[in-house]
Structures are given as structure tokens and as C-alpha cells.
Enzyme design. Structure first.
Site, short mmCIF file in Angstrom:
data_model
loop_
_atom_site.label_atom_id
_atom_site.label_comp_id
_atom_site.label_asym_id
_atom_site.label_seq_id
_atom_site.Cartn_x
_atom_site.Cartn_y
_atom_site.Cartn_z
N SER A 180 -10.79 25.95 30.01
CA SER A 180 -12.21 25.61 30.01
C SER A 180 -12.51 24.19 30.47
O SER A 180 -13.62 23.92 30.93
CB SER A 180 -12.80 25.82 28.61
OG SER A 180 -12.14 24.99 27.66
N HIS A 208 -13.75 32.27 30.29
CA HIS A 208 -14.25 31.67 31.53
C HIS A 208 -13.81 32.43 32.79
O HIS A 208 -14.09 31.99 33.90
CB HIS A 208 -13.80 30.22 31.61
CG HIS A 208 -14.37 29.37 30.52
ND1 HIS A 208 -15.60 28.76 30.62
CD2 HIS A 208 -13.89 29.07 29.28
CE1 HIS A 208 -15.85 28.10 29.49
NE2 HIS A 208 -14.83 28.28 28.67
N LYS A 240 -21.32 33.43 28.51
CA LYS A 240 -21.06 32.60 29.69
C LYS A 240 -21.50 33.36 30.94
O LYS A 240 -22.69 33.43 31.22
CB LYS A 240 -19.60 32.18 29.70
CG LYS A 240 -19.25 31.32 28.48
CD LYS A 240 -17.82 30.90 28.44
CE LYS A 240 -17.56 29.96 27.27
NZ LYS A 240 -17.77 30.57 25.95
#
Length: 390
Positions: A180, A208, A240
Site C-alpha cells: 500500500s 490494492h 478502494k
């Protein structure tokens, strides 16, 4: 170490003096490349909304319909009365999308990681982690009470040596699919081989990578063409690239049933609102069909990296939307962040303990909602950074 309430203020002052003090910003606009923060219009490059779905009209409409159908809250934990049809269908759709028998929703990625490790591991077992793993993986490993071992970032020889020393109990290797803070991708193919040889579980936190990498955004595991046999435990977040909220774990029927029975962070937590599940279902459909979003991301990232090279801006090795610029000291990272803010660009300064000492940075992130003009403006302002002081 804080020993009493009287020591709180001196500790806060110490953090300020060390340039480690954190402050919240107040948003008066939806997530997007341009917004209003603390009453000021900014161009933002610090959101994890990688595909630009957090403010998508179809996602918003689905959440509104979900609230009309199910109300504002879930009312209870999943195992009491909080597991709605919306939750159930979303789990089935996530399982199908990831190519796994089942999926289980958690309220956050942090809770998912803690839940998996506490359910599967205990005293006498072992967990192996990269030193740059996310805090939730580290805390999950520590709280599991298993033997906790860490190795240097992406050092597969070190991991192999540690696994060879495993003699008893269960063994689990936990890893970020995409790191990240650095943006690099874990060598999952090599890790899968090592885990098979050591009879260890491989758990991938794809917070991610999910939505961004792999076919139709299936994530880092798909990018390496790995399946359930090679990676038995997958965790993905929904706040996300998917643009909503929550997380899930996908795997075998036995894994999911074990988590339902034993994962405390699942059992004892109120379920997310069903309306969020409905919004996530709409967003997941967009993740799968809107390949142009991932293509635009690649184009923007390429444009940025080429432009950074032309102006002599040192970047880390990353092909993902996470493009860090290492400042070194926390003081320098804050100075850069404030300099950018003065030009109307918001990029957060990331400092220890989020990153190791000496590697404070600007964490630049891109979204499919950015435009080439946004990137040009960013490069123009970055060219004025006082790099010589880093």
C-alpha cells in the site's frame, strides 16, 4: 509508552516536534479528482478510489434503492438478524467473480485480517510476514498468538529459510498483493511454490489489487494465474477500487464455515447496512464491464512516470496507481505536502510508523477519474519541489 493520562499532552507535543502529528481534513464534496477540502477547492491525488466509482450515479442509485428496501441499518450481527438478502447475494457474486466456492463479508479489511488469523492460528502455530505488510496483517499475526516471524521486504530466500525451519503446528504466510505504501506487487508465484513445499497456507490481502489488476479486475492472484489450490485464502476490500465500504474473504466452503464459527471480528460485529451491499453489487458490475477504467489508469500512470523522468523526479518501482516519492525525513515530507497544498494539490505526507524511519514520502495515487490535464498540472507543480533538500 503512555503510562498515565497525565502523560497524554507531553506525548502529543513530542509527536508535533517530531513532525509525526496527524490531522484530519474535512471534505465538503464527494470523492473525486477535484473537491472541496477544509473549505478550499483542491486537485486530489491521495484517494484509493482507483476506478472512480465512489461517486458513480449507478452506485448511488443502488444505495438509495437499498435504503428504501432494507432501511438505513442492519440492526445486528450477521449471525443474529443482520444478514440480509442483499448481503447474501453479494457474497455469492463475489465468490463467482473471484472463482472461489464461497465468500464472506466483513465490515472492514482490518477486521477481516484479524478474523482470519485469530480463527486459523493459535499457540504453537506460525505466521510469516513481509516487513512492509499492512498494519492489519501485522496486528492479526500478533493477536493470533502464533509464533510471529518477519522477513525483509520481498526476500524470498529469507522466507524459504524460515519455512524450512517450520517443524510443528499450522503455518500461514500472509502478504499484501500490492504493497500500500510502495505500490509494488508481491512475487505471489514464487510464494505459492514455497508454501506448497512447506505445507503452509498462503493468504493474500489484495486490498490494492482487487478491481485494478487481473482479468476484469479480479486482482493480483488472477494476474499470476493462481487459483484456490495455490492461494487458499483471499481477502479483498470494497472501499478502494470498488468505491463503497467493507471487505470480504473468499475461499473454500470449509474456510468460510470456519470463519463464521470462529472469527470473533465477524461474530461480534454489526453487519454493514444492506444498502451498502446493494451499492457494492452495482459497483462490482461496473468493475467487471468497464475495462476502459483500468486502461485509462495505465495510460495516466505511464504519462506520470514519463513526465517524472523528464523532470528528474525519482520514483519507486511501481506499475500500480500508487506512485510514491520518498522524501526521507518526516519534516521534508510535510514541507512538500504543504508546498503542494499551496498550489491547490492535495497529497498526504506519509510518515513513520506507517512507513519505516527514513522513508517518509508523498504517496501519490491515481484514479480513472483523473484526466491527462490533471496529471500535467501535478507534474508542473512537482517540478518546483526542492528535491535537493530531501
Amino acid at each position: 509508552m503512555i503510562t498515565s493520562l497525565k502523560s497524554l499532552q507531553p506525548e502529543l507535543e513530542r509527536r508535533k516536534q517530531a513532525h509525526l502529528y496527524r490531522a484530519r481534513r474535512v471534505y465538503d464534496s464527494p470523492q473525486g479528482p477535484e473537491g472541496v477540502v477544509d473549505g478550499r477547492h483542491v486537485l486530489s491525488f491521495c484517494s484509493n478510489d482507483y476506478l472512480g466509482l465512489a461517486n458513480h450515479p449507478e452506485v448511488i442509485a443502488a444505495m438509495q434503492r437499498g435504503a428504501e428496501t432494507y432501511g438505513a441499518g442492519s440492526g445486528a450481527a450477521h449471525l443474529v438478524s443482520g444478514h440480509s438478502r442483499a448481503h447474501h447475494v453479494l457474497e455469492e457474486e463475489l465468490a463467482e467473480f473471484t472463482g472461489r466456492p464461497r465468500a464472506l463479508l466483513f465490515s472492514t479489511g482490518y477486521m477481516a485480517n484479524l478474523g482470519v488469523m485469530s480463527a486459523l492460528l493459535g499457540r504453537g502455530d506460525s505466521v510469516y510476514e513481509d516487513r512492509l505488510n499492512h498494519a492489519s496483517l501485522i496486528d492479526g499475526g500478533l493477536l493470533s498468538r502464533a509464533n510471529f516471524k518477519r522477513y525483509a521486504h520481498a526476500d524470498m530466500d529469507a522466507l524459504q529459510s524460515q519455512l524450512q525451519g517450520h517443524a510443528k503446528g499450522e503455518a500461514l504466510v500472509a502478504i499484501d498483493g500490492v504493497f500500500s505504501m510502495d505500490g509494488d506487487i508481491a512475487p505471489l508465484d514464487r510464494m505459492a511454490t514455497l508454501c506448497r513445499g512447506a505445507d503452509a497456507w498462503l493468504m493474500v490481502d489484495d486490498a490494492h489489487g482487487f478491481g485494478v489488476l487481473g482479468e476484469q479486475g479480479r486482482g493480483t492472484i488472477d494476474r499470476f494465474n493462481l487459483g484456490l489450490k495455490e492461494v487458499p485464502i483471499m481477502m479483498g476490500t470494497l472501499g478502494k477500487a470498488v468505491g463503497t465500504s467493507g471487505a470480504f474473504v473468499a475461499g473454500s466452503d470449509e474456510l468460510i464455515e470456519t470463519l463464521i464459527q470462529q472469527a470473533r471480528s465477524y461474530i461480534f460485529t454489526t453487519a454493514t447496512p444492506p444498502a451498502v451491499a446493494e451499492a457494492t453489487r452495482a459497483s462490482l458490475r461496473l468493475v467487471q464491464k468497464d475495462e476502459w477504467r483500468r486502461e485509462r489508469l495505465k495510460t495516466l500512470i505511464g504519462q506520470f512516470r514519463q513526465g517524472a523522468e523528464e523532470i528528474g523526479l525519482p520514483l519507486m518501482e511501481s506499475e500500480t496507481p500508487i506512485q510514491p516519492i520518498v522524501a526521507g525525513t518526516s519534516e521534508q515530507a510535510l514541507k512538500w505536502s504543504r508546498q503542494l497544498e499551496g498550489e491547490g494539490i492535495q497529497i498526504s505526507a506519509i510518515r513513520p510508523p506507517t512507513v519505516p524511519e527514513g522513508s517518509a514520502r508523498l504517496r501519490i495515487t491515481f484514479s480513472a477519474s483523473h484526466t491527462p490535464e490533471h496529471v500535467e498540472r501535478l507534474l508542473e507543480v512537482l517540478s518546483g519541489l526542492e528535491l535537493s533538500e530531501a
